[in-house]
Design a protein around this motif. Structure first.
Motif, PDB file in Angstrom:
ATOM      1  N   ARG A 278      32.075  35.609  34.693  1.00  0.00           N
ATOM      2  CA  ARG A 278      33.062  35.771  35.756  1.00  0.00           C
ATOM      3  C   ARG A 278      32.505  36.555  36.926  1.00  0.00           C
ATOM      4  O   ARG A 278      31.678  37.427  36.703  1.00  0.00           O
ATOM      5  N   PRO A 279      32.929  36.409  38.145  1.00  0.00           N
ATOM      6  CA  PRO A 279      33.857  35.398  38.638  1.00  0.00           C
ATOM      7  C   PRO A 279      33.113  34.129  39.069  1.00  0.00           C
ATOM      8  O   PRO A 279      31.894  34.129  39.146  1.00  0.00           O
ATOM      9  N   CYS A 587      41.194  30.938  38.492  1.00  0.00           N
ATOM     10  CA  CYS A 587      40.742  31.980  39.419  1.00  0.00           C
ATOM     11  C   CYS A 587      40.728  31.435  40.845  1.00  0.00           C
ATOM     12  O   CYS A 587      40.433  30.261  41.055  1.00  0.00           O
ATOM     13  N   ASN A 588      41.030  32.273  41.781  1.00  0.00           N
ATOM     14  CA  ASN A 588      40.903  31.882  43.182  1.00  0.00           C
ATOM     15  C   ASN A 588      40.782  33.132  44.052  1.00  0.00           C
ATOM     16  O   ASN A 588      40.962  34.250  43.567  1.00  0.00           O
ATOM     17  N   CYS A 591      43.688  35.876  44.075  1.00  0.00           N
ATOM     18  CA  CYS A 591      44.143  36.053  42.695  1.00  0.00           C
ATOM     19  C   CYS A 591      45.298  37.048  42.598  1.00  0.00           C
ATOM     20  O   CYS A 591      45.251  38.134  43.177  1.00  0.00           O
ATOM     21  N   GLU A 593      46.716  37.409  39.320  1.00  0.00           N
ATOM     22  CA  GLU A 593      46.702  37.867  37.920  1.00  0.00           C
ATOM     23  C   GLU A 593      45.337  38.454  37.632  1.00  0.00           C
ATOM     24  O   GLU A 593      44.497  37.837  36.988  1.00  0.00           O
ATOM     25  N   CYS A 595      42.073  40.195  36.390  1.00  0.00           N
ATOM     26  CA  CYS A 595      41.543  40.569  35.080  1.00  0.00           C
ATOM     27  C   CYS A 595      40.701  41.836  35.163  1.00  0.00           C
ATOM     28  O   CYS A 595      40.340  42.414  34.142  1.00  0.00           O
ATOM     29  N   GLY A 596      40.338  42.222  36.378  1.00  0.00           N
ATOM     30  CA  GLY A 596      39.531  43.424  36.541  1.00  0.00           C
ATOM     31  C   GLY A 596      38.128  43.157  37.044  1.00  0.00           C
ATOM     32  O   GLY A 596      37.399  44.067  37.417  1.00  0.00           O
ATOM     33  N   VAL A 597      37.731  41.884  37.063  1.00  0.00           N
ATOM     34  CA  VAL A 597      36.354  41.588  37.480  1.00  0.00           C
ATOM     35  C   VAL A 597      36.203  41.670  38.993  1.00  0.00           C
ATOM     36  O   VAL A 597      35.272  42.283  39.511  1.00  0.00           O
ATOM     37  N   CYS A 598      37.112  41.042  39.717  1.00  0.00           N
ATOM     38  CA  CYS A 598      36.956  41.032  41.170  1.00  0.00           C
ATOM     39  C   CYS A 598      37.310  42.397  41.742  1.00  0.00           C
ATOM     40  O   CYS A 598      38.219  43.061  41.276  1.00  0.00           O
ATOM     41  N   VAL A 604      35.500  36.028  43.842  1.00  0.00           N
ATOM     42  CA  VAL A 604      35.382  34.572  43.702  1.00  0.00           C
ATOM     43  C   VAL A 604      34.810  33.995  44.994  1.00  0.00           C
ATOM     44  O   VAL A 604      35.193  34.399  46.089  1.00  0.00           O
TER      45      VAL A 604
HETATM   46  S1  SF4 Z   1      40.164  39.068  39.122  1.00  0.00           S
HETATM   47 FE1  SF4 Z   1      39.630  37.969  37.273  1.00  0.00          FE
HETATM   48  S2  SF4 Z   1      41.269  36.443  37.077  1.00  0.00           S
HETATM   49 FE2  SF4 Z   1      41.301  37.165  39.192  1.00  0.00          FE
HETATM   50  S3  SF4 Z   1      39.981  35.726  40.312  1.00  0.00           S
HETATM   51 FE3  SF4 Z   1      38.715  37.465  39.727  1.00  0.00          FE
HETATM   52  S4  SF4 Z   1      37.808  36.788  37.810  1.00  0.00           S
HETATM   53 FE4  SF4 Z   1      39.538  35.459  38.150  1.00  0.00          FE
END
Ligand code: SF4
Length: 852
Positions: A278-279, A587-588, A591, A593, A595-598, A604
């Motif tokens: 991810r992402p 993912c977009n 986002c 929702e 997840c903590g990655v971005c 993304v």
């Molecule tokens: S924060 Fe997580 S769920 Fe949202 S776009 Fe980034 S990778 Fe996807």
């Protein structure tokens, strides 16, 4: 041995012919980093994909790391090593030769770092074999200051604890995001004479490096509680030059590969790779075009895979595919998409794919019912598949492959899943008359995914489901069922989900002889079962089974200190949504929702591609023939030789090397017609492995503009030296083209090697007088019309003869084979084919190269 570095042809010699595919172990490929001298003081990194050469050479991570590290050549030397097959391992033991790197033959114990890239769990025992054969103690606690530091990275070590006994350190995440810089710092430390402790302290200071607890304890390093995955955000705008050797043995994936996207937008809840990468970062189209051009023009590839976890989700994939096909199809370059999610499978895309490939389509359905698909967050609507299949059949596709898993975390897991899979396939088989291949695997709840705490099916449960599916579909003629053995899934589950004690299982299996466990023909299931039983005897009944069992919500997970940047809260929420069959959106950039990655370090990248305003320039690079209205297939005759490591290359790999070299040097190699076009070429009859060749012949047909043939012939003659040297630069070690010309008989279909070849001249040189004498006697015993002795010379222990191949006569025997059969292993000799001869219209024998 002279010096410490291993020269396989010198130090192992003819014993190499005792092992299967000896070309795996000699290096010398075109594009490999230059060999170094023993005194070279730069940081030495042995980069290892711990499987056989053909698998490792296809690995994308290996290509990237090798290429990037060798760019730092002022400070770093990076060389490849692969797992030895069991026969070669035994040969190394017998000859007391350590495993070595392919470029310079550096014994692994003489390197500074042994770095594994680990793609799957079942490579574990191979890693130990690589270390031990390379002269490195395979347990961290037995390594001293003079031993290399052993590291690993890759998706299979995101739970490093099972490897804690063997690895000093693990890199978590993408190597481009700091691993190379870390190696430069290591090189600086080495140049200052730093010891092992200082080097490991440097590694321990990096936020993405996990250090083995035993190393921490020994060196009194503070324990790291959180290791964070490194993400290479700039992936989307980075052009990968891929300075990587062109494999001499055909690798499993022989295509050129452009990674068009890293990460995947579809948060499939079972997919470890989806979380590990991810992402989603889509590569800029202009970078993709440049990489394609590099692969075609400079590397000579004609088949290119546009790779990623889900290539159909690349924004604008149809336009990209269309554009690349339009630009390169006339040069016989084809593009493939390896992984298409059903949702992203559009009719225009099918249209594009069907232009180049009609063999089969692949659908990773995973689970058949729509509600279950919602639970794993991967929708694969039946109606959509039915429509795609219908359209595909109309376009000439003949078969389709379906992938399923059993044991997904569903209330109905097990037999009910098996029943539903059978029903699903029955429905498909009724809708379309197409050949259906079904593959079933057992689900492994991998760390760092929402299902990480779920239970895995036992081997018996998995097998029962699979057998049920097989039995139920047995009567369907157009359906074939295969499966991933549940026992292998059990081993993968133990290694991916276990704790430090799993190291005992791995080392015991290794010591008992387990190797190449991902290979059906090599894995020894009984051995592993005994090792697992012993483990339970020591650790208590059900000990290894506990790694596959459900984990309580509050249970501490072995991988808790590793963060892939996805929050624990988000994983829990995803699991709850799974229980309610609720979907999470893809993912977009906007986002909602999260997840903590971005965040500040990663985001993304999902380009909108405006193809209408861009022009693909790729095709014009090979455009020397483009403006020409009419092309003619011209036959070229190349006379070539085969020596050194090249005596180990099988004929089809030699052919591949030639066609690539000609393509890279700007020749338009012509292709055969039909379903699977191949470069149109013919080579002298194959030589046995180990036999040298002089004056060997290659016939190669190339497309040339009809109205410039004379001019081009003249140009070829005038620039012969330059052309030959650039061709030879693009051939592996030991293959060399000596001269090249156009045939005066391009149109004469009878002037082929196969039609005219009748005889060959040979030279056999023996290592001892005794062997020479034996051979002369054998020759006398086998005297026949098939051999004409040209000379024997006791002084130089040399026999020369002409061998006649009457073609029709079944009695014809190869003198080389006769010698091999009658001499013993100690009777060393070098065989060389000096010249091939042919006959035209039953006249006398003439050099074949003169009549083609
Ligand atoms: S924060 Fe997580 S769920 Fe949202 S776009 Fe980034 S990778 Fe996807």
């Amino acid at each position: 041995m002279n010096g410490r570095f291993i020269k396989p042809m010198r130090d192992i010699g003819s014993a190499l012919f005792e092992v299967q595919k000896p070309a795996r172990y000699v290096g010398g490929e075109c594009g490999a980093a230059s060999p170094i001298e023993e005194e070279d003081a730069r940081l030495r990194i042995a980069l290892c994909f711990p499987d056989l050469y053909e698998i490792g050479m296809s690995n994308n991570a290996l290509r990237i790391i090798y290429s990037w590290l060798n760019e730092k050549k002022d400070q770093i030397v990076c060389e490849r090593v692969f797992a030895p097959a069991p026969d070669f391992e035994q040969l190394l033991i017998r000859k007391k030769i350590p495993l070595y790197t392919l470029e310079s033959g550096i014994p692994l114990s003489d390197t500074d770092i042994l770095a594994f890239t680990v793609g799957y769990e079942l490579l574990a025992t191979n890693m130990l074999a690589v270390m031990e054969r390379g002269g490195i103690p395979f347990e961290t606690m037995r390594r001293g200051d003079r031993d290399p530091i052993v590291m690993a990275g890759g998706p299979a070590v995101t739970n490093p604890l099972p490897f804690a006994h063997f690895l000093d350190a693990v890199w978590i995440g993408e190597a481009e995001a700091g691993f190379m810089d870390l190696m430069v710092q290591m090189a600086e430390l080495k140049s200052r004479g730093a010891d092992r402790r200082e080097k490991l302290t440097l590694l321990a200071g990096h936020p993405s490096v996990w250090i083995s607890p035993s190393v921490e304890e020994r060196l009194k390093l503070p324990h790291k509680k959180r290791i964070v995955r490194a993400i290479f955000q700039d992936f989307y705008k980075t052009e990968y030059g891929n300075t990587f050797p062109y494999p001499v043995l055909n690798p499993v994936h022989s295509h050129g590969s452009v990674e068009i996207m890293r990460g995947c937008p579809n948060g499939c809840r079972f997919c470890h790779a989806g979380y590990f990468y991810r992402p989603q970062r889509s590569k800029l189209p202009e970078i993709i075009r440049k990489e394609v051009e590099d692969l075609v023009v400079r590397k000579g590839y004609r088949e290119i895979t546009l790779s990623s976890l889900s290539s159909g989700d690349y924004p604008g994939i149809v336009e990209l595919f269309e554009e690349l096909n339009a630009a390169w199809a006339k040069y016989k370059v084809s593009f493939q998409l390896p992984s298409l999610k059903v949702d992203s499978f559009t009719m225009p895309l099918l249209e594009e794919i069907s232009e180049v490939r009609k063999s089969g389509l692949t659908f990773a359905v995973e689970t058949p019912l729509e509600s279950w698909q919602c639970a794993i967050n991967k929708r694969v609507p039946f109606e959509k598949i039915a429509t795609i299949l219908h359209e595909a059949r109309e376009r000439g596709f003949k078969s389709a492959k379906f992938y399923f898993m059993v044991g997904l975390p569903l209330p109905e897991r097990g037999m009910q899943e098996a029943d539903a899979i059978v029903e699903y396939i029955e429905r498909i088989a009724q809708v379309e008359r197409i050949s259906i291949h079904v593959n079933v695997g057992t689900f492994i709840p991998k760390p760092h995914t929402p299902f990480e705490r779920e239970a895995q099916l036992s081997e018996e449960e998995g097998l029962a489901c699979i057998q049920h599916i097989r039995r139920s579909l047995k009567y369907r003629k157009n359906v074939e069922v295969s499966y991933h053995p549940p026992f292998l899934s059990v081993l993968e589950g133990i290694i991916s989900r276990g704790d430090e004690s799993v190291g005992e299982i791995i080392s015991e299996a290794y010591l008992k002889g387990a190797r190449l466990d991902a290979w059906d023909e090599h894995i020894d299931r009984d051995l592993w079962r005994r090792v697992l039983d012993d483990y339970n005897k020591r650790r208590g009944e059900g000990a290894w089974q506990s790694f596959l069992a459900q984990r309580e919500e509050d249970a501490l997970l072995p991988w808790r200190e590793i963060s892939l940047n996805v929050s624990t809260g988000w994983l829990k929420k995803e699991k709850q949504k799974a229980q309610k069959n609720a979907l999470t959106s893809t993912c977009n950039e906007n986002c909602t929702e999260r997840c903590g990655v971005c965040g500040s370090q990663a985001a993304v990248v999902s380009n909108s591609i405006l193809y209408k305003n861009t022009v693909c320039e790729g095709g014009s690079v090979l455009g020397r023939c483009e403006a020409v209205s009419e092309l003619e297939q011209v036959k070229l005759i190349a006379v070539w030789s085969k020596r050194n490591a090249a005596v180990l290359y099988p004929l089809h790999d030699v052919a591949r090397s030639f066609s690539r070299a000609f393509q890279v040097c700007g020749f338009h190699v012509a292709f055969t017609r039909g379903f699977n076009p191949q470069p149109r070429m013919e080579l002298s009859p194959p030589l046995a492995l180990g036999v040298e060749g002089k004056n060997e012949i290659l016939l190669l047909w190339v497309d040339m503009p009809k109205d410039r043939l004379e001019e081009l012939e003249e140009l070829m003659l005038k620039n012969q030296g330059r052309i030959l040297s650039s061709l030879n630069e693009n051939l592996p070690d030991g293959l060399r083209i000596e001269n090249l010309r156009m045939s005066a008989h391009s149109d004469d279909k009878k002037r082929t090697i196969g039609a005219l070849f009748r005889a060959a001249a040979w030279r056999y040189v023996f290592a001892s007088e005794e062997s020479y004498t034996k051979a002369v006697n054998i020759l006398a015993d086998h005297h026949s019309d098939d051999f004409v002795l040209t000379k024997t010379d006791a002084h130089v222990r040399e026999i020369g003869l002409i061998e006649i191949f009457s073609g029709a006569s079944k009695k014809t025997q190869s003198f080389y084979k006769i010698l091999k059969d009658h001499l013993s292993a100690e009777d060393h000799f070098v065989a060389e084919r000096l010249e091939c001869y042919g006959r035209l219209d039953n006249e006398g024998y003439v050099r074949l190269q003169d009549i083609l």
